[in-house]
Scaffold this motif. Structure first.
Motif, PDB file in Angstrom:
ATOM      1  N   TYR A  25      -2.511  20.528 -85.598  1.00 56.06           N
ATOM      2  CA  TYR A  25      -1.337  20.464 -86.471  1.00 56.06           C
ATOM      3  C   TYR A  25      -0.905  21.865 -86.891  1.00 56.06           C
ATOM      4  N   CYS A  28       0.548  24.196 -84.139  1.00 55.15           N
ATOM      5  CA  CYS A  28       1.776  23.740 -83.484  1.00 55.15           C
ATOM      6  C   CYS A  28       2.986  24.104 -84.332  1.00 55.15           C
ATOM      7  N   MET A  30       7.278  24.173 -84.910  1.00 55.40           N
ATOM      8  CA  MET A  30       8.423  23.316 -84.610  1.00 55.40           C
ATOM      9  C   MET A  30       9.038  23.714 -83.272  1.00 55.40           C
ATOM     10  N   LEU A  33       7.258  22.020 -80.501  1.00 52.73           N
ATOM     11  CA  LEU A  33       7.692  20.620 -80.392  1.00 52.73           C
ATOM     12  C   LEU A  33       9.051  20.515 -79.711  1.00 52.73           C
ATOM     13  N   ARG A  41      15.868  20.443 -82.656  1.00 54.21           N
ATOM     14  CA  ARG A  41      15.260  20.324 -83.987  1.00 54.21           C
ATOM     15  C   ARG A  41      15.909  19.202 -84.781  1.00 54.21           C
ATOM     16  N   TYR A  45      14.102  15.971 -86.475  1.00 51.77           N
ATOM     17  CA  TYR A  45      14.173  15.697 -87.919  1.00 51.77           C
ATOM     18  C   TYR A  45      14.867  14.365 -88.209  1.00 51.77           C
ATOM     19  N   SER A  50       9.913  15.009 -90.885  1.00 53.31           N
ATOM     20  CA  SER A  50       9.309  16.338 -90.823  1.00 53.31           C
ATOM     21  C   SER A  50       8.276  16.441 -89.703  1.00 53.31           C
ATOM     22  N   LYS A  51       7.782  17.635 -89.499  1.00 55.54           N
ATOM     23  CA  LYS A  51       6.671  17.853 -88.566  1.00 55.54           C
ATOM     24  C   LYS A  51       5.481  16.992 -88.994  1.00 55.54           C
ATOM     25  N   TYR A  55       3.670  14.092 -86.837  1.00 52.66           N
ATOM     26  CA  TYR A  55       2.220  14.138 -86.604  1.00 52.66           C
ATOM     27  C   TYR A  55       1.575  12.804 -86.981  1.00 52.66           C
TER      28      TYR A  55
END
Length: 188
Positions: A25, A28, A30, A33, A41, A45, A50-51, A55
């Motif tokens: 986590y 990593c 954004m 990803l 992005r 979102y 969120s990230k 997760y």
């Protein structure tokens, strides 16, 4: 009017599992990803939050997939020893030199993140229950003899599973097979 998504959420979650599994986590970004998922992005979102939310959704999906792939073995008919040998063989193949995503989450975040802690704890409880049910059947069939604490043995097997997944990162197959065989000392 909202636009229709041009991607499949389960496939994106599978990609996210791989990214988080590989980088963790914290490791990593954004940008990682965006690159690995092939989404902007804003799409990430808008779809996942969120990230952290992505997760958690990836971890939940991994949990479901691993139960379908591995957990069902423990509920099949057959000798406990044969089922456990097959189960641990599949665990080794499934994690394949990168440990277990759930174990990694436990090590990286469970101590500091309540939602991850809850997911890991629930996963461990479900695994323990599956081992417990298998061991109960082994007692009833006479395969498991003696006065064993079945709950403690089920907890032990959860620990064996976690240890094996961590060991897959550096061990060769012979060592892993030896660990599995020796871990089942209580079954003839």
């Amino acid at each position: 009017m909202s636009r229709r998504k041009s991607f499949e959420i389960p496939k994106v979650l599978d990609l996210a599992i791989d990214v988080f599994w590989h980088k963790g986590y914290e490791g990593c970004s954004m940008q990682d990803l965006v690159e690995q998922l092939g989404l902007s992005r804003s799409s990430i979102y808008e779809t996942f939050g969120s990230k952290e939310d992505l997760y958690l959704q990836a971890l939940e999906r991994y949990d479901l997939q691993s139960k379908q792939q591995l957990g069902s073995i423990l509920y099949e008919q057959g000798s406990a020893k044969e089922l456990l040998l097959r189960y641990f063989h599949e665990v080794i193949e499934y994690t394949g030199r990168r440990s277990c995503f759930m174990v990694n989450a436990s090590l990286e975040l469970a101590a500091s993140h309540q939602k991850v802690y809850n997911l890991v704890k629930a996963n461990m409880a479900e695994n323990e229950e599956a081992f417990y049910q298998l061991l109960e059947r082994a007692v009833q069939s006479g395969e498991l003899k003696g006065t064993w604490d079945i709950k403690a043995l089920a907890q032990y097997l959860v620990n064996v599973m976690h240890g094996i997944t961590v060991t897959t990162v550096t061990a060769d197959r012979e060592m892993l097979d030896n660990i599995v065989r020796n871990s089942l000392y209580f079954l003839p």
